[in-house]
Write a protein that holds these residues in place. Structure first.
Motif, PDB file in Angstrom:
ATOM      1  N   GLY A   1       0.810  -1.216   0.000  1.00 23.40           N
ATOM      2  CA  GLY A   1       0.000   0.000   0.000  1.00 23.40           C
ATOM      3  C   GLY A   1       0.842   1.265   0.000  1.00 23.40           C
ATOM      4  N   SER A   2       2.132   1.151  -0.288  1.00 21.81           N
ATOM      5  CA  SER A   2       2.991   2.334  -0.300  1.00 21.81           C
ATOM      6  C   SER A   2       3.235   2.861  -1.711  1.00 21.81           C
ATOM      7  N   HIS A   3       2.528   2.311  -2.684  1.00 22.80           N
ATOM      8  CA  HIS A   3       2.642   2.789  -4.067  1.00 22.80           C
ATOM      9  C   HIS A   3       2.192   4.237  -4.194  1.00 22.80           C
ATOM     10  N   CYS A   4       1.324   4.678  -3.303  1.00 23.19           N
ATOM     11  CA  CYS A   4       0.766   6.024  -3.396  1.00 23.19           C
ATOM     12  C   CYS A   4       1.824   7.108  -3.206  1.00 23.19           C
ATOM     13  N   VAL A   5       2.935   6.801  -2.547  1.00 22.85           N
ATOM     14  CA  VAL A   5       3.996   7.803  -2.407  1.00 22.85           C
ATOM     15  C   VAL A   5       4.673   8.063  -3.751  1.00 22.85           C
ATOM     16  N   LEU A   6       4.405   7.221  -4.732  1.00 19.54           N
ATOM     17  CA  LEU A   6       4.982   7.356  -6.068  1.00 19.54           C
ATOM     18  C   LEU A   6       3.990   7.941  -7.073  1.00 19.54           C
ATOM     19  N   ASP A   7       2.811   8.342  -6.617  1.00 14.73           N
ATOM     20  CA  ASP A   7       1.747   8.799  -7.515  1.00 14.73           C
ATOM     21  C   ASP A   7       2.220   9.834  -8.540  1.00 14.73           C
ATOM     22  N   ALA A   8       3.025  10.777  -8.133  1.00 12.72           N
ATOM     23  CA  ALA A   8       3.463  11.831  -9.054  1.00 12.72           C
ATOM     24  C   ALA A   8       4.250  11.271 -10.233  1.00 12.72           C
ATOM     25  N   GLN A   9       4.860  10.103 -10.053  1.00 21.99           N
ATOM     26  CA  GLN A   9       5.656   9.484 -11.115  1.00 21.99           C
ATOM     27  C   GLN A   9       4.827   8.541 -11.996  1.00 21.99           C
ATOM     28  N   CYS A  10       3.647   8.171 -11.551  1.00 24.74           N
ATOM     29  CA  CYS A  10       2.819   7.216 -12.282  1.00 24.74           C
ATOM     30  C   CYS A  10       2.034   7.905 -13.398  1.00 24.74           C
ATOM     31  N   LYS A  11       1.636   7.095 -14.378  1.00 28.10           N
ATOM     32  CA  LYS A  11       0.809   7.601 -15.462  1.00 28.10           C
ATOM     33  C   LYS A  11      -0.471   8.180 -14.875  1.00 28.10           C
ATOM     34  N   ASP A  12      -0.918   9.269 -15.411  1.00 32.63           N
ATOM     35  CA  ASP A  12      -2.147   9.953 -14.972  1.00 32.63           C
ATOM     36  C   ASP A  12      -2.069  10.449 -13.534  1.00 32.63           C
ATOM     37  N   GLY A  13      -0.866  10.506 -12.936  1.00 34.74           N
ATOM     38  CA  GLY A  13      -0.701  11.055 -11.590  1.00 34.74           C
ATOM     39  C   GLY A  13      -1.200  10.163 -10.476  1.00 34.74           C
ATOM     40  N   THR A  14      -1.482   8.910 -10.781  1.00 33.16           N
ATOM     41  CA  THR A  14      -1.903   7.972  -9.744  1.00 33.16           C
ATOM     42  C   THR A  14      -1.398   6.575 -10.073  1.00 33.16           C
ATOM     43  N   CYS A  15      -1.013   5.866  -9.024  1.00 35.81           N
ATOM     44  CA  CYS A  15      -0.563   4.476  -9.183  1.00 35.81           C
ATOM     45  C   CYS A  15      -1.703   3.500  -8.925  1.00 35.81           C
ATOM     46  N   GLY A  16      -2.919   4.003  -8.806  1.00 29.46           N
ATOM     47  CA  GLY A  16      -4.076   3.126  -8.654  1.00 29.46           C
ATOM     48  C   GLY A  16      -4.290   2.628  -7.241  1.00 29.46           C
ATOM     49  N   ASP A  17      -4.944   1.483  -7.152  1.00 28.05           N
ATOM     50  CA  ASP A  17      -5.335   0.914  -5.869  1.00 28.05           C
ATOM     51  C   ASP A  17      -4.258   0.001  -5.293  1.00 28.05           C
ATOM     52  N   SER A  18      -4.340  -0.178  -3.980  1.00 26.47           N
ATOM     53  CA  SER A  18      -3.517  -1.192  -3.318  1.00 26.47           C
ATOM     54  C   SER A  18      -4.024  -2.559  -3.724  1.00 26.47           C
ATOM     55  N   MET A  19      -3.207  -3.555  -3.535  1.00 30.72           N
ATOM     56  CA  MET A  19      -3.610  -4.925  -3.856  1.00 30.72           C
ATOM     57  C   MET A  19      -3.611  -5.761  -2.595  1.00 30.72           C
ATOM     58  N   PRO A  20      -4.580  -6.607  -2.444  1.00 31.61           N
ATOM     59  CA  PRO A  20      -5.707  -6.850  -3.335  1.00 31.61           C
ATOM     60  C   PRO A  20      -6.705  -5.689  -3.307  1.00 31.61           C
ATOM     61  N   ARG A  21      -7.205  -5.358  -4.466  1.00 30.19           N
ATOM     62  CA  ARG A  21      -8.089  -4.206  -4.639  1.00 30.19           C
ATOM     63  C   ARG A  21      -9.366  -4.379  -3.826  1.00 30.19           C
ATOM     64  N   GLY A  22      -9.707  -3.328  -3.106  1.00 28.53           N
ATOM     65  CA  GLY A  22     -10.957  -3.303  -2.377  1.00 28.53           C
ATOM     66  C   GLY A  22     -10.984  -4.165  -1.126  1.00 28.53           C
ATOM     67  N   GLU A  23      -9.840  -4.690  -0.738  1.00 30.56           N
ATOM     68  CA  GLU A  23      -9.769  -5.537   0.455  1.00 30.56           C
ATOM     69  C   GLU A  23      -8.639  -5.061   1.353  1.00 30.56           C
ATOM     70  N   GLU A  24      -8.612  -5.597   2.552  1.00 29.54           N
ATOM     71  CA  GLU A  24      -7.498  -5.310   3.456  1.00 29.54           C
ATOM     72  C   GLU A  24      -6.221  -5.876   2.849  1.00 29.54           C
ATOM     73  N   PRO A  25      -5.077  -5.277   3.161  1.00 28.55           N
ATOM     74  CA  PRO A  25      -3.818  -5.840   2.661  1.00 28.55           C
ATOM     75  C   PRO A  25      -3.640  -7.276   3.156  1.00 28.55           C
ATOM     76  N   LEU A  26      -2.856  -8.032   2.409  1.00 25.26           N
ATOM     77  CA  LEU A  26      -2.518  -9.374   2.879  1.00 25.26           C
ATOM     78  C   LEU A  26      -1.810  -9.236   4.213  1.00 25.26           C
ATOM     79  N   ASP A  27      -1.873 -10.283   5.025  1.00 27.95           N
ATOM     80  CA  ASP A  27      -1.216 -10.178   6.323  1.00 27.95           C
ATOM     81  C   ASP A  27       0.295 -10.030   6.133  1.00 27.95           C
ATOM     82  N   VAL A  28       0.943  -9.518   7.150  1.00 25.49           N
ATOM     83  CA  VAL A  28       2.374  -9.219   7.088  1.00 25.49           C
ATOM     84  C   VAL A  28       3.182 -10.470   6.756  1.00 25.49           C
TER      85      VAL A  28
END
Length: 162
Positions: free
Chosen positions: A118-145
């Motif tokens: 879920g740390s892809h968002c710190v790279l949003d400015a570098q991603c296409k369209d200014g966003t790196c999209g959703d965390s994975m898995p999409r729409g769910e809690e992150p996988l356990d550690v």
């Protein structure tokens, strides 16, 4: 004057609620750092450890397991671990072409880990369209550690094919 005071109180309360952690609709963007207990040297197998995580969490036909249609950027399904690895290692991600899905030896520079943590968002400015999209898995809690750390170890150990 009273109306102005009520409006100012409402705006202050709205701003406070919007900034409060855990409010619905708010995505908190922060970089992820593995816990101090993370040991990158615990042996990990692509076939026996990583592939089952993908199979149980990512490789559905509507996500990253479609063989007939769009696998949403990367294919993580099927029986052949070598095929999965070939689509990940040193392959540029579509949303952030300057970063591969998996950079062997460097989980932090691997787009797959950024999306899973879920740390892809710190790279949003570098991603296409200014966003790196959703965390994975999409729409769910992150996988356990533990699951994320298994993938992280595999990458840290060179993302080898076994």
């Amino acid at each position: 004057m009273r109306l102005w005071s009520s409006l100012a109180s409402f705006l202050l309360l709205s701003t406070t609620l919007a900034a409060a952690p855990g409010c619905p609709g708010e995505e908190q963007c922060r970089d992820y750092t593995p816990p101090a207990s993370f040991d990158p040297n615990v042996p990990v197998s692509l076939k026996n450890d990583v592939k089952p995580i993908f199979a149980n969490s990512c490789a559905f036909s509507t996500c990253h397991g479609s063989t007939a249609g769009d696998p949403n950027g990367v294919f993580l399904g099927g029986e052949n671990a070598s095929t999965i690895r070939a689509g990940l290692v040193d392959v540029a991600s579509g949303q952030l072409p300057s970063m591969p899905f998996v950079k062997p030896g460097d989980p932090r520079s691997s787009y797959l880990m950024r999306k899973m943590d879920g740390s892809h968002c710190v790279l949003d400015a570098q991603c296409k369209d200014g966003t790196c999209g959703d965390s994975m898995p999409r729409g769910e809690e992150p996988l356990d550690v533990a699951a994320r750390d298994t993938v992280r170890r595999w990458i840290a150990q060179g993302a080898k094919d076994d």
